[in-house]
Scaffold this active site. Structure first.
Site, mmCIF file in Angstrom:
data_model
loop_
_atom_site.group_PDB
_atom_site.id
_atom_site.type_symbol
_atom_site.label_atom_id
_atom_site.label_comp_id
_atom_site.label_asym_id
_atom_site.label_seq_id
_atom_site.Cartn_x
_atom_site.Cartn_y
_atom_site.Cartn_z
ATOM 1 N N ARG A 54 12.880 56.928 -39.301
ATOM 2 C CA ARG A 54 11.737 56.100 -39.677
ATOM 3 C C ARG A 54 10.642 56.347 -38.656
ATOM 4 O O ARG A 54 10.847 57.023 -37.650
ATOM 5 C CB ARG A 54 12.113 54.614 -39.837
ATOM 6 C CG ARG A 54 13.207 54.081 -39.000
ATOM 7 C CD ARG A 54 12.916 54.075 -37.550
ATOM 8 N NE ARG A 54 11.660 53.411 -37.263
ATOM 9 C CZ ARG A 54 10.941 53.572 -36.192
ATOM 10 N NH1 ARG A 54 11.333 54.410 -35.251
ATOM 11 N NH2 ARG A 54 9.809 52.933 -36.005
ATOM 12 N N GLY A 55 9.467 55.774 -38.921
ATOM 13 C CA GLY A 55 8.314 56.049 -38.067
ATOM 14 C C GLY A 55 7.469 57.120 -38.755
ATOM 15 O O GLY A 55 7.993 58.162 -39.165
ATOM 16 N N ARG A 94 8.908 56.704 -49.402
ATOM 17 C CA ARG A 94 8.239 55.558 -48.763
ATOM 18 C C ARG A 94 6.742 55.677 -49.018
ATOM 19 O O ARG A 94 6.163 56.746 -48.815
ATOM 20 C CB ARG A 94 8.545 55.526 -47.252
ATOM 21 C CG ARG A 94 10.048 55.358 -46.969
ATOM 22 C CD ARG A 94 10.335 54.929 -45.558
ATOM 23 N NE ARG A 94 9.875 53.582 -45.288
ATOM 24 C CZ ARG A 94 9.827 53.062 -44.065
ATOM 25 N NH1 ARG A 94 10.198 53.773 -43.019
ATOM 26 N NH2 ARG A 94 9.411 51.824 -43.885
ATOM 27 N N GLN A 207 12.744 46.823 -35.201
ATOM 28 C CA GLN A 207 12.513 48.109 -34.532
ATOM 29 C C GLN A 207 12.136 47.917 -33.064
ATOM 30 O O GLN A 207 12.392 48.789 -32.234
ATOM 31 C CB GLN A 207 11.398 48.893 -35.241
ATOM 32 C CG GLN A 207 11.773 49.447 -36.592
ATOM 33 C CD GLN A 207 11.376 48.517 -37.712
ATOM 34 O OE1 GLN A 207 11.318 47.293 -37.545
ATOM 35 N NE2 GLN A 207 11.088 49.069 -38.876
ATOM 36 N N ASP A 248 0.635 53.541 -39.517
ATOM 37 C CA ASP A 248 1.265 54.286 -40.605
ATOM 38 C C ASP A 248 0.231 54.943 -41.513
ATOM 39 O O ASP A 248 0.511 55.933 -42.175
ATOM 40 C CB ASP A 248 2.170 53.343 -41.399
ATOM 41 C CG ASP A 248 3.353 52.912 -40.547
ATOM 42 O OD1 ASP A 248 4.383 53.592 -40.587
ATOM 43 O OD2 ASP A 248 3.215 51.946 -39.783
ATOM 44 N N ASN A 258 -0.102 49.105 -40.380
ATOM 45 C CA ASN A 258 1.028 49.272 -39.456
ATOM 46 C C ASN A 258 2.078 48.224 -39.823
ATOM 47 O O ASN A 258 1.891 47.423 -40.740
ATOM 48 C CB ASN A 258 0.546 49.119 -38.002
ATOM 49 C CG ASN A 258 1.589 49.592 -37.000
ATOM 50 O OD1 ASN A 258 2.130 50.698 -37.137
ATOM 51 N ND2 ASN A 258 1.897 48.792 -36.002
#
Ligand code: MRU
Length: 362
Positions: A54-55, A94, A207, A248, A258
């Site tokens: 992720r990220g 995503r 996270q 993001d 984000n």
């Protein structure tokens, strides 16, 4: 960055065969360090959608290597159609982080520019490697530029510790190395500037608690984990000098999408006259849109992420329900911080006011 004293990247090609790649299963961190081998483009798509990785930057690099694997799997004579199909599969994993779509676009452009199957494989591998290398260098440069902000605060405070608040994980675990929001922090540490990081736990996936506190600890950076609602109080009491988050997706006008909760931190920072910066590489900028609130698609995730918390109990990873079983849940993954609340955007090209982002790229 350092992982148990060893320098590591978050993603790497199989060193012998180059027919698969490796990532860490981030769902298990910090309790277990497990390396996962990804052997097909479909597995790459699953690793992104189930949040093994992720990220924003890392899911882009994962998609790039996924499409490289697609060139190895493609049926003879049907390479372009197969690549288009697997690109669509990866793109659907995503919706919010634009790095994913950017990396898929770069890979498709490169693959379709070659004619033979062997050339397509070679160019796909080279392009994925380049996307990874560029991400490392961009994150490093974000740190070089962001360091100036922390140095200024350090000087203004006459050598006292600089307190940074961050949300979610925009560290090296979300990228390949350095991280985005963390890169200025790691650079400040190298420059001998004392830093302390307030780490938002970042419900529902935690996270911050699971990843940011872990990676800061691994680098020996002083940090304190806080419940998500704590930041405003700390700001009111002069305990936060600067907020730095990742992003993001950022619009051409500087609206910042984000992790959910970022907007509230920006509001509190604004009210307390504390600078709020987003740190990101150019692959996070979506030049095609301007109004983030209207135009950025916000991922909605499964309600069980809110109903349950996950942690270690008696040495076993355990899921614990925190509400009645049938409680209705809204689980928005991201929010948008409007440009008016953003002091500046730190990119690999420098720092700009959100409305002036374009000036870094002309
Ligand atoms: O849902 P995730 O963990 O993929 O979301 C990542 C984030 O939102 C991070 O906060 C980050 O800033 C973007 S990645 C550097």
């Amino acid at each position: 960055m350092l992982l148990y004293q060893q320098h590591q990247h978050t993603i790497w090609l199989h060193p012998q065969t180059a027919a698969s790649f490796f990532v860490f299963d981030q769902r298990l961190l910090p309790h277990e360090l497990k390396t996962v081998e990804i052997t097909s483009s479909a597995e790459a798509a699953s690793a992104i959608s189930n949040m093994t990785v992720r990220g924003a930057p890392l899911i882009g690099v994962t998609a790039a290597y996924g499409l490289y694997l697609a060139t190895l799997e493609a049926p003879q004579g049907g390479m372009d159609a197969y690549i288009a199909q697997q690109a669509a599969l990866l793109a659907a994993t995503r919706p919010t982080a634009v790095n994913l779509h950017w990396a898929i676009g770069e890979m498709c452009k490169a693959i379709t520019s070659a004619t033979t199957a062997a050339d397509k494989i070679a160019i796909a591998r080279a392009t994925a490697n380049q996307i990874k290398a560029d991400d490392i260098e961009m994150c490093r440069q974000i740190g070089v530029h962001g360091l100036s902000l922390l140095r200024d605060i350090h000087e203004r405070k006459q050598g006292a510790t600089v307190n940074i608040l961050t949300h979610c994980n925009a560290g090296w675990l979300a990228c390949v190395d350095w991280g985005t929001a963390t890169s200025p922090i790691y650079h400040a540490r190298q420059a001998g500037i004392p830093v302390h990081v307030w780490v938002d736990e970042t419900r529902p996936r935690n996270q911050g608690a699971n990843l940011t506190s872990f990676e800061l600890g691994q680098q020996g950076i002083d940090h304190t984990l806080i419940a998500d609602n704590t930041g405003g109080h700390l700001m009111q009491h002069g305990m936060v000098d600067i907020v730095i988050t990742g992003a993001d997706r950022v619009t051409a006008d500087g609206d910042v999408a984000n992790k959910i909760g970022t907007y509230l931190k920006a509001l509190a920072a604004y009210d307390n006259n504390i600078p709020f910066y987003a740190a990101l590489p150019h692959s996070t900028i979506d030049w095609s849109i301007r109004d983030g609130i209207k135009e950025i698609s916000i991922e909605q995730r499964h309600g069980d992420e809110v109903r349950y918390v996950t942690g270690l109990h008696n040495d076993a990873l355990t899921h614990v329900r925190i509400c009645p079983p049938d409680t209705p849940v809204a689980n928005y993954g991201f929010d948008v911080t409007p440009a008016r609340l953003v002091t500046g955007i730190i990119t690999e090209r420098g720092i700009a006011a959100p409305g002036n982002l374009k000036s870094l790229y002309v």
